[in-house]
Design an enzyme around this catalytic site. Sequence first.
Site, PDB file in Angstrom:
ATOM      1  N   ASP A 203      36.394  83.393  44.421  1.00 38.46           N
ATOM      2  CA  ASP A 203      37.049  83.994  43.252  1.00 38.46           C
ATOM      3  C   ASP A 203      36.012  84.717  42.390  1.00 38.46           C
ATOM      4  OD1 ASP A 203      39.380  84.104  41.188  1.00 38.46           O
ATOM      5  OD2 ASP A 203      37.752  83.161  40.075  1.00 38.46           O
ATOM      6  N   LYS A 207      35.567  88.957  41.464  1.00 40.25           N
ATOM      7  CA  LYS A 207      35.390  89.475  40.105  1.00 40.25           C
ATOM      8  C   LYS A 207      34.054  90.192  39.962  1.00 40.25           C
ATOM      9  CE  LYS A 207      38.266  85.736  38.284  1.00 40.25           C
ATOM     10  NZ  LYS A 207      38.265  84.422  37.607  1.00 40.25           N
TER      11      LYS A 207
END
Length: 436
Positions: A203, A207
């Site tokens: 994750d 980003k």
Amino acid sequence: MSETLRVGIAGVGTVGAAVARLLARQSEALASRTGRKIIVTAFSARDPGKERDADLSGCQFFTDPSALAASPAIDLFVELIGGAEGPARASVETALTHGKSVVTANKALLAAHGVELAALAEQKHAALAFEASVAGGIPIVKTLREGLAGNSIRRVYGILNGTCNYILSRMEREGLSFEQCLSEAQKLGYAEADPTFDIGGFDTAHKLSILASLAFGVKIEPDAIDIEGIERVTLADIEAAAELGFRIKLLGVAQRTADGVEQRVHPTMVRKSTPIAEVMGVLNAVTIDADAVNELTLVGPGAGGDATASAVVADIADIARGVRSAPFGVPAEGLLELVRAPMRRHEGGYYIRLSVPDVPGAFAGIATRMAERGISLESIMQHGGKRGAGREDGAPVGVILITHATSEHLVREALEAIHRDGAVKTPAQVIRIERE
């Protein structure tokens, strides 16, 4: 420009409902700030009868988000479905193809297809906005793309996953194991039933790839990131970091080097006196190192319905005002091919924890292998009890090495040699130290 901006929301879960509530609650203020009334006129969801924490009674319902995206009932499409493929990708492409602007919180979609979607948006003279895709309520996308447009950015790094920060914070504060903290995070809804995407660092990597594109004007390449998660961080590491004056954080780091752009996600020891070390719990933080402002750190909620909705509505307001920025700061065709730089000489050095048999010559053999590769040791210390005290002869003891500045590959080579020698039986724990 029409008097009213009609919004369609695909995905009315926690974030979608929060967006609808915020648009309704701030209706007058938004109209005053943008010069237009903004209303939700349609939505799509899998279950039309589900109880939702938002008043959508006057809205048209669609079972197919792509049908919503193409509908003449909306001017702007908000995608909150999630996922890099399937309905999310299809509906965003449909909206842009029909010339409708898109707001999304979907970092997986952007990491996989952001450049292509940006090109499509530019071709159709539509906006593609994604403030909510990175760090929740922190306005990091606008800061990089617009607020620091006059700066040359050297590095951007930060805590980009609230789940990991929550786990590491509780381990330190309460002396709980990783497994205990993960279980609590799942009970509280901070972690999924399968937490791999969060705790494995993926994750954060998605980003980080978006931030790197914005910071350095390069195409998004999530596969060009070196990734380590927090699964192997133990209480022994947390305690050792505290003794040395550090905290352990999962950081995403992207920086410009002479060899290209280096991108990495990994547990990191940061000095307790730094702003990023003070960020605890589910909060996120991003630090930008630029030539004109030096270091700028933004801290705030990285997830949750209201925080994410705040970022979504900020994008909606920009579009209502007629703002049309190139999604990644420069036209998609102007984004450079990313040149992946290898992990550089790490100026902060390394923390290395080994389980070493308590036998004569074991420490000397380890130090020799390090010295053979030019790795200078700042300190060697025993951790977790005195050698030989209450142990059987040859029983392993915990040993912590702190190195001076060296390179990643030399550390790995030395550890491989130490394992071949039989000096240690279990894999070493290696954590980078940030001295800044």
